[in-house]
Design a protein around this motif. Structure first.
Motif, PDB file in Angstrom:
ATOM      1  N   THR A   1       0.604  -1.304   0.018  1.00 11.24           N
ATOM      2  CA  THR A   1       0.155  -0.084   0.029  1.00 11.24           C
ATOM      3  C   THR A   1       0.819   1.421  -0.020  1.00 11.24           C
ATOM      4  N   GLN A   2       1.886   1.339   0.608  1.00 11.01           N
ATOM      5  CA  GLN A   2       2.823   2.454   1.004  1.00 11.01           C
ATOM      6  C   GLN A   2       3.363   2.621  -0.378  1.00 11.01           C
ATOM      7  N   ALA A   3       3.909   1.486  -1.053  1.00 13.13           N
ATOM      8  CA  ALA A   3       4.532   1.808  -2.346  1.00 13.13           C
ATOM      9  C   ALA A   3       3.654   2.264  -3.558  1.00 13.13           C
ATOM     10  N   VAL A   4       2.688   1.908  -3.563  1.00 16.81           N
ATOM     11  CA  VAL A   4       1.386   2.334  -4.492  1.00 16.81           C
ATOM     12  C   VAL A   4       1.042   3.676  -4.306  1.00 16.81           C
ATOM     13  N   THR A   5       0.549   4.187  -2.880  1.00 20.36           N
ATOM     14  CA  THR A   5       0.109   5.344  -2.594  1.00 20.36           C
ATOM     15  C   THR A   5       1.180   6.409  -2.260  1.00 20.36           C
ATOM     16  N   GLY A   6       2.233   6.053  -1.717  1.00 18.57           N
ATOM     17  CA  GLY A   6       3.407   7.041  -1.305  1.00 18.57           C
ATOM     18  C   GLY A   6       3.009   7.332   0.039  1.00 18.57           C
ATOM     19  N   TRP A   7       1.972   7.055   0.441  1.00 14.59           N
ATOM     20  CA  TRP A   7       1.304   7.758   1.772  1.00 14.59           C
ATOM     21  C   TRP A   7       2.028   6.892   3.057  1.00 14.59           C
ATOM     22  N   LYS A   8       2.916   7.574   3.876  1.00 21.16           N
ATOM     23  CA  LYS A   8       3.316   6.960   5.020  1.00 21.16           C
ATOM     24  C   LYS A   8       2.390   6.950   6.412  1.00 21.16           C
ATOM     25  N   MET A   9       1.764   5.769   6.738  1.00 20.55           N
ATOM     26  CA  MET A   9       0.724   5.588   7.589  1.00 20.55           C
ATOM     27  C   MET A   9       1.462   4.957   8.807  1.00 20.55           C
ATOM     28  N   ASN A  10       1.373   5.715   9.979  1.00 18.27           N
ATOM     29  CA  ASN A  10       1.909   5.030  11.269  1.00 18.27           C
ATOM     30  C   ASN A  10       0.788   3.959  11.883  1.00 18.27           C
ATOM     31  N   SER A  11      -0.179   3.871  11.297  1.00 18.92           N
ATOM     32  CA  SER A  11      -1.393   2.931  11.954  1.00 18.92           C
ATOM     33  C   SER A  11      -1.490   1.839  10.876  1.00 18.92           C
TER      34      SER A  11
END
Length: 486
Positions: free
Chosen positions: A255-265
């Motif tokens: 998910t992070q690779a596709v969106t580029g969003w860094k989620m801490n949860s």
């Protein structure tokens, strides 16, 4: 209208039943005096649609299915600007019926959002720092499951969304495609700038991940039907049973690779007997026009004895404001775009945040909006980067509906295979910054005008992102410490 069947309504609890009754009373005001009109007639099947549906069900071949590719397969990164353009296009050429439909869905998601926010807020402690919920993402996720459900699950989901099925006839049933289309309009209205030039100040991106056990087949019409809510749907398969922690790591990395969003949860605690995980990811980025970032870090008082250094924004303009001496709070509305606005609720007593949130925020919100009046204000508030993640399965359990998406759920429109839904995750990344160098959307203070009222949010406060055309609440949250992720 008659009450929904007890099986659909009883598990939701008295508070939810009361909310639905209020919803019906409000919507029923539009009903004709002599000829009955379903209060949600714009969202249910029409007689002609029912006839066509019955005909197609009798004649249509088996719905096509597909097996999701492995999670290791390459995927094009999310283009958030393209997603924004799609949302803007959704608001062009809207007819009156489209706007009315969006307003009805906005009303429904507000009721459901406040109901779920109350349950979430009961588990939040002041030490948690910050908390955020997206009513639109929550409603869209449940409406997506409704799109894939058959009775009795469909009836129970419809009631939970706020529309009892009455006689259970076709013309009393929600049309899931109409609901998700209206939600698409609501999302578009938030980011639409009404012809304003320059760099867009609002960004709203919604991505759905459907993670399945290997070999499970999904129905193509269901996945295509999610597009209005989430134009990017990522269907991937992986082993969920052997090593659940490893599966969660793979999903988080993908998910992070596709969106580029860094989620801490990140996703964790995947149940090994799950065959489907439904994850909704939302990113919002807003900029306050005419605001600037103050030099250095400023003090934000977490409690009466503890302050933390945080970046703060400041701007002066004519904003809508209201101060309530009886409930010891003030409310300020700051424009974000053509019809989108930021609502800030500040208790006058630092220790009163929880009381305002529990007793007033959810019950008096719409009344507060009516009390606002223009005032020249110098507003100072923290720059915000908040993250939140919650499992809808937990919320359904708190609403006394633990089996709604459980092992016995009939989700035959999602797959012909035996589904076991695991986590249903909603993850939010919320960013609010300054858009320096421009005047506020509303008129700035005049040199000979009244002295600006100083409003400084340097202690715990509540906020909402609100879209005025559809009356939809896109985000609800609490900031007790801007440095802590939700």
């Amino acid at each position: 209208p008659r009450k929904a069947p007890p099986s659909a309504m009883a598990p939701g609890g008295a508070s939810l039943r009361a909310a639905v009754l209020c919803l019906l009373a409000w919507a029923g005001l539009a009903a004709a005096d002599r000829v009955y009109i379903h209060p949600f007639h714009l969202l249910v099947y029409s007689e002609s649609s029912c006839e066509q549906l019955e005909k197609s069900n009798a004649e249509a071949p088996k719905e096509p299915t597909f097996t999701p590719v492995p999670i290791q397969a390459k995927t094009t990164p999310v283009d958030e600007e393209a997603l924004r353009e799609q949302l803007v296009l959704a608001t062009e050429g809207l007819e009156e019926e489209d706007r009315l439909r969006a307003a009805k869905v906005g009303m429904m998601l507000n009721f459901l959002g406040f109901h779920m926010y109350r349950m979430l807020s009961e588990s939040w402690s002041m030490a948690s720092g910050a908390a955020i919920l997206s009513p639109t993402a929550l409603f869209g996720t449940l409406a997506s499951f409704y799109l894939g459900a058959l009775d009795p699950t469909a009836s129970r989901l419809q009631a939970f969304l706020g529309v009892p099925g009455e006689d259970q006839g076709c013309t009393s049933r929600l049309d899931g495609h109409k609901v998700l289309s209206a939600l698409h309009t609501i999302q578009g209205l938030l980011v639409a700038q009404g012809g304003a030039s320059g760099q867009p100040r609002l960004l709203l991106s919604t991505v759905v991940g459907l993670f399945t056990a290997p070999g499970l087949r999904l129905k193509e019409p269901f996945v295509r039907g999610l597009a209005p809510f989430a134009p990017i749907t990522l269907e991937r398969s992986l082993d969920l049973s052997t090593d659940p922690d490893l599966a969660a790591e793979k999903i988080n990395a993908f998910t992070q690779a596709v969106t580029g969003w860094k989620m801490n949860s990140p996703l964790s605690g995947v149940s090994p007997d799950s065959t489907l995980l439904f994850n909704t990811y939302v990113r919002f980025q807003g900029k306050l026009k005419g605001f600037s970032l103050l030099e250095g870090l400023q003090e934000f008082w977490v409690d009466n004895t503890t302050a933390v250094p945080v970046p703060m924004l400041s701007g002066t303009g004519t904003f809508q404001h209201w101060s309530d001496a009886q409930n010891n709070l003030s409310m300020t509305r700051v424009p974000l775009g053509r019809s989108a606005c930021l609502l800030l609720v500040q208790p006058q007593c630092m220790s009163g945040l929880q009381q305002v949130e529990t007793l007033s925020f959810q019950h008096n919100f719409l009344t507060w909006l009516k009390n606002l009046s223009p005032r020249t204000i110098r507003l100072t508030m923290p720059q915000l980067t908040l993250q939140g993640s919650y499992d809808l399965q937990d919320l359904l359990a708190q609403a006394r509906l633990p089996t709604l998406l459980g092992a016995e759920a009939n989700l035959g429109k999602i797959s012909d295979d035996q589904l076991r839904v695991g986590k249903v995750l909603n993850s939010v990344l919320f960013e609010l910054k300054a858009d320096e160098g421009e005047e506020p959307t509303e008129s700035a203070q005049q040199p000979d005008g009244p002295e600006a009222l100083e409003v400084t949010l340097n202690s715990p406060f509540l906020f909402a992102i609100y879209e005025q055309d559809s009356t939809a609440l896109h985000f609800l949250g609490r900031v007790a410490n801007p440095l802590s992720a939700a």
